[in-house]
Design an enzyme around this catalytic site. Structure first.
Site, mmCIF file in Angstrom:
data_model
loop_
_atom_site.group_PDB
_atom_site.id
_atom_site.type_symbol
_atom_site.label_atom_id
_atom_site.label_comp_id
_atom_site.label_asym_id
_atom_site.label_seq_id
_atom_site.Cartn_x
_atom_site.Cartn_y
_atom_site.Cartn_z
ATOM 1 N N LYS A 37 -17.338 -15.564 3.899
ATOM 2 C CA LYS A 37 -18.721 -15.067 3.966
ATOM 3 C C LYS A 37 -19.371 -14.844 2.610
ATOM 4 O O LYS A 37 -18.831 -14.173 1.748
ATOM 5 C CB LYS A 37 -18.743 -13.747 4.743
ATOM 6 C CG LYS A 37 -18.536 -13.948 6.228
ATOM 7 C CD LYS A 37 -18.537 -12.628 6.961
ATOM 8 C CE LYS A 37 -17.203 -12.302 7.539
ATOM 9 N NZ LYS A 37 -16.317 -11.450 6.834
ATOM 10 N N GLY A 60 -8.463 -7.904 0.690
ATOM 11 C CA GLY A 60 -7.230 -7.982 1.461
ATOM 12 C C GLY A 60 -6.591 -9.365 1.495
ATOM 13 O O GLY A 60 -5.382 -9.503 1.321
ATOM 14 N N GLY A 118 -12.959 -3.733 1.033
ATOM 15 C CA GLY A 118 -14.378 -3.346 1.076
ATOM 16 C C GLY A 118 -14.746 -2.402 -0.058
ATOM 17 O O GLY A 118 -15.807 -2.544 -0.671
ATOM 18 N N ARG A 131 0.819 -1.224 0.000
ATOM 19 C CA ARG A 131 0.000 0.000 0.000
ATOM 20 C C ARG A 131 0.851 1.273 0.000
ATOM 21 O O ARG A 131 0.427 2.295 -0.509
ATOM 22 C CB ARG A 131 -0.920 0.018 1.206
ATOM 23 C CG ARG A 131 -2.146 -0.820 1.001
ATOM 24 C CD ARG A 131 -3.117 -0.593 2.114
ATOM 25 N NE ARG A 131 -4.417 -1.134 1.777
ATOM 26 C CZ ARG A 131 -5.332 -1.430 2.674
ATOM 27 N NH1 ARG A 131 -5.072 -1.249 3.952
ATOM 28 N NH2 ARG A 131 -6.494 -1.911 2.307
#
Ligand code: AMP
Length: 398
Positions: free
Chosen positions: A197, A354, A377, A37
């Protein structure tokens, strides 16, 4: 989005610029374990140096409750000192103190002033106008290059817009939006989804059903789909409240142009541990105490064979519990295969999320993909066809 200026549409020469970056990197003690990053925002910082700007950099790190020293940006200050001229980088221990604002006001051209963790002040998460105003005192121009937080409305990316006439996106923001929104869907195109998920990825499935040619579902989330088809999944993870939706999604796909691929076999253990015994099993042979922790070799072949015929792939989520070596084969095999095709220009590959990014960096393959997103996200939201909070704030502000 059209209204938001690009960095090269604003005259930065000799001006004080406040750059919101996403330097939320993994730090172990004083060691930065991945500088992915940090490197991603360097183009913007270097451009400001070239324009002889006076540069103030701000970021959050982790989720501090207050002033937690292990979440200080000091290790990033040391990194920047190595990366740039060490005499040109200054660090302030508080991002809104009078002292730090004075340092910014007295910067020389090309000097870099890194501010301490924004989240040491509650005003950041609360999107406080007062906190944002204090931050704005550092500079004359505001640049946002923090894609990773663009699905949130915080003081440093939302309220702060009220205090700057001159503001723009940095190069990273531009690149992320270009890669994640200008998807040419005329190409033969597939989505790979994994991780635990279903709920976080459902938006993306719905958005791409009838647009993508194939959707590959691996990882723990595949068990919710398999259970909705009455398969016996043993003790594997699944989301009870998503069973109905998973079933509906599979039914919807039958009459659409999109083919959904689910795993046929898994690497199973009786418990999740690096010393467990593992066994490959067909989904039709699961015992009650089996836990599926990675996709099996038949599934890998099935997925790779189909991916071969695609021109574009978007991937979000690991194929198994990749943090333990025993269960990372599926993720690694897919990453190697896609990176190979991609580096030979046979496939456009976009990676978001991520965990997938960490797995790819750990495998040393990060240079071979078309685009690796810095936002988990945020990339999921954008790829689900939703508008990011940041773009909305910007729109309201112009
Ligand atoms: P998510 O946040 O939903 O993308 O989930 C990421 C996490 O899913 C990673 O930490 C993986 O270890 C985990 N994961 C992937 N596959 C499995 C699986 N079969 N069983 C349990 N956890 C898994």
């Amino acid at each position: 989005m059209n209204k938001i200026k690009k960095i090269n549409q604003i005259d930065l020469r000799g001006k004080r610029v406040l750059i919101r970056v996403d330097f939320n990197v993994p730090i172990n003690g004083n060691e930065i374990s991945s500088d992915f990053r940090l490197k991603a925002s360097m183009k913007t910082i270097k451009y400001c140096i070239k324009e002889k700007s006076k540069i103030i950099i701000m970021s959050h790190l982790g989720r501090p409750k207050s002033n937690e020293s292990n979440l200080s940006l000091h290790p990033i200050y040391l990194y920047l000192k190595k990366y740039f001229d060490k005499n040109n980088v200054i660090f302030s221990k508080d991002c809104i103190s009078k002292k730090s604002i004075n340092i910014s006001k007295n910067l020389n051209p090309t000097e870099i002033h890194l501010l301490e963790n924004l989240r040491f002040h509650s005003g950041e998460l609360n999107n406080s106008e007062t906190f944002a105003f204090k931050l704005s005192q550092h500079a004359e121009i505001y640049i946002n290059d923090a894609f990773g937080t663009s699905h949130r409305s915080h003081a440093s990316n939302s309220s702060i817009l009220n205090f700057f006439k001159k503001k723009c996106f940095g190069f990273l923001m531009d690149k992320e939006f270009n890669c994640l929104t200008n998807l040419k869907l005329n190409k033969k195109f597939g989505i790979i989804l994994g991780g635990a998920k279903v709920s976080t990825k459902l938006g993306m499935i719905n958005h791409f059903i009838d647009k993508a040619d194939s959707i590959f579902i691996g990882g723990g989330m595949s068990f919710t789909f398999l259970k909705s088809m009455n398969k016996k999944i043993g003790n594997s993870l699944f989301e009870k409240k998503m069973l109905g939706i998973a079933k509906d999604t599979l039914e919807k796909s039958i009459s659409s142009k999109t083919k959904i691929f689910l795993p046929e076999d898994f690497v199973c253990s009786k418990e999740i541990s690096s010393s467990s015994n593992i066994e490959e099993k067909s989904i039709n042979d699961f015992a009650q105490d089996d836990i599926g922790l990675d996709i099996g070799s038949k599934t890998i072949d099935l997925f790779l064979n189909e991916i071969k015929s695609l021109e574009k792939i978007i991937w979000n989520g690991p194929m198994g519990f990749f943090e333990i070596d025993l269960y990372k084969n599926g993720t690694a095999k897919l990453a190697e295969f896609i990176s190979n095709l991609s580096s030979n220009n046979k496939l456009t590959s976009i990676i978001g999320g991520g965990d997938t990014v960490s797995a790819i960096i750990e495998l040393g393959l990060s240079n071979n993909f078309t685009h690796i997103s810095t936002g988990g996200g945020a990339s999921l939201k954008l790829l689900s066809g939703e508008k990011l909070e940041l773009v909305q704030s910007w729109g309201n502000n112009d």
